[in-house]
Design an enzyme around this catalytic site. Structure first.
Site, PDB file in Angstrom:
ATOM      1  N   ARG A 173       0.816  -1.220   0.000  1.00  0.00           N
ATOM      2  CA  ARG A 173       0.000   0.000   0.000  1.00  0.00           C
ATOM      3  C   ARG A 173       0.851   1.272   0.000  1.00  0.00           C
ATOM      4  O   ARG A 173       0.512   2.253   0.665  1.00  0.00           O
ATOM      5  CB  ARG A 173      -0.967  -0.001   1.202  1.00  0.00           C
ATOM      6  CG  ARG A 173      -1.907  -1.192   1.249  1.00  0.00           C
ATOM      7  CD  ARG A 173      -2.878  -1.218   0.073  1.00  0.00           C
ATOM      8  NE  ARG A 173      -3.730  -2.394   0.144  1.00  0.00           N
ATOM      9  CZ  ARG A 173      -3.460  -3.580  -0.428  1.00  0.00           C
ATOM     10  NH1 ARG A 173      -2.347  -3.718  -1.125  1.00  0.00           N
ATOM     11  NH2 ARG A 173      -4.280  -4.582  -0.307  1.00  0.00           N
ATOM     12  N   SER A 222     -11.146   0.176   3.468  1.00  0.00           N
ATOM     13  CA  SER A 222     -10.302  -0.361   4.541  1.00  0.00           C
ATOM     14  C   SER A 222      -9.607   0.776   5.277  1.00  0.00           C
ATOM     15  O   SER A 222      -8.892   1.573   4.669  1.00  0.00           O
ATOM     16  CB  SER A 222      -9.259  -1.315   3.965  1.00  0.00           C
ATOM     17  OG  SER A 222      -9.872  -2.450   3.397  1.00  0.00           O
ATOM     18  N   GLU A 292      -4.631   3.233   6.594  1.00  0.00           N
ATOM     19  CA  GLU A 292      -4.599   3.018   5.146  1.00  0.00           C
ATOM     20  C   GLU A 292      -5.346   4.150   4.447  1.00  0.00           C
ATOM     21  O   GLU A 292      -4.958   4.605   3.384  1.00  0.00           O
ATOM     22  CB  GLU A 292      -5.235   1.673   4.774  1.00  0.00           C
ATOM     23  CG  GLU A 292      -5.201   1.377   3.288  1.00  0.00           C
ATOM     24  CD  GLU A 292      -5.585  -0.048   2.956  1.00  0.00           C
ATOM     25  OE1 GLU A 292      -6.257  -0.237   1.920  1.00  0.00           O
ATOM     26  OE2 GLU A 292      -5.237  -0.974   3.716  1.00  0.00           O
TER      27      GLU A 292
END
Length: 308
Positions: A173, A222, A292
């Protein structure tokens, strides 16, 4: 050039002062953009950034699906890539050329139509090419780094560059793309596949998401990255945070790694709830969850007694 002089730059697209961002993001909360620029095409974007004073911050906005815009708004310029950047075309039997404003659904569907397998996971990423190339988006066992060949980025000075996968520094990520640069296109490579089988996999992914995630709520996807060897949602659940609320913000009952706006939550409440979840998880398991969701902009001014 002062910030207010941004409006003096001639553009072919649309330049709006004090533009509300809440309608443009999934949480439906947050403040305004000092300036919102929706370029007509890449040349328009390059020309605008070339004329923009170097001290004016620039931020790209896609579908706003993994973003908290703070209530104090975003200073500088927010660049939103519209329909001109949403095109997807096949270059050959296994390669797609995708505009930075194209959605994951459009990319995966175009891949299916051309018999290109390996991009089905993009069906489950609720963002645009520009966003998931920047953050190495992934789901269902695959990541953007598995399919990316290269991408075109417009850097803060207005110059355009093509960067191969090897220069993006991808990790979980994360990429090494600097702040202020905007991904305007990317090439993805899959493998030959049967359109019916590709559709079946996309249907499986879609059904799995529908069953496990609060897709019909105002959410941001998320919230926290999965820690090494663990699952963020399990840690949140074990810390007793399922259904936890703060004002209009709530930890989803359906999937505990999702925060939702139950109606009139402010971004301040959503972010504060996330921090409370992090505190409880750290206290319960010793793990410090990393955000995130990207959080941008300024916090709202603190209320005084006279304001209340």
């Amino acid at each position: 050039m002062a910030f207010e002089s941004v409006g003096q730059i001639s553009v072919a697209g649309k330049l709006t002062a004090n533009a509300p961002l809440a309608p443009l993001v999934w949480f439906k909360s947050g403040g305004t953009a000092q300036w919102l620029f929706e370029p007509k095409d890449t040349a328009d974007l390059c020309a605008f950034l070339e004329q923009l004073a170097p001290d004016v911050p620039v931020m790209a906005l896609g579908l706003g699906s993994n973003l908290i815009v703070r209530d104090g708004g975003v200073p500088g310029v927010v660049v939103r890539l519209g329909k001109a950047f949403a095109r997807v075309e096949a270059l050959d039997a296994t390669t797609l050329n995708c505009g930075g404003g194209a959605s994951g659904i459009l990319v995966s569907s175009t891949a299916r139509d051309h018999g290109i397998a390996g991009m089905e996971f993009l069906r489950s990423i609720p963002g645009t090419v520009g966003g998931f190339v920047r953050m190495n988006g992934g789901a269902y066992g695959r990541e953007v780094k598995d399919i990316l060949i290269d991408c075109d980025v417009v850097i803060r000075s207005g110059e355009i560059a093509t960067l191969p996968l090897s220069e993006l520094g991808y990790t979980y990520r994360h990429s090494d793309l600097v702040d202020g640069c905007i991904v305007v296109a990317a090439r993805f490579c899959g493998e030959p596949g049967d359109p019916a089988a590709i559709q079946a996999e996309m249907d499986r992914i879609s059904a799995s998401r529908e069953a496990s995630q609060p897709l019909r709520s105002k959410t941001g996807g998320s919230t926290f990255k999965n820690p090494d060897g663990g699952k963020a949602w399990e840690l949140v659940d074990k810390a007793g945070c399922r259904g936890l609320t703060l004002g209009g913000a709530q930890v989803s009952e359906k999937h505990t790694n999702f925060l939702i706006n139950t109606g009139d939550a402010t971004s301040t409440q959503i972010e504060a709830l996330g921090e409370e979840v992090r505190r409880r998880v750290r206290e319960q398991s010793g793990v410090s969850l990393e955000w995130e969701i990207k959080r941008v902009g300024l916090s709202a001014p603190a209320q005084t007694k006279d304001d209340e």
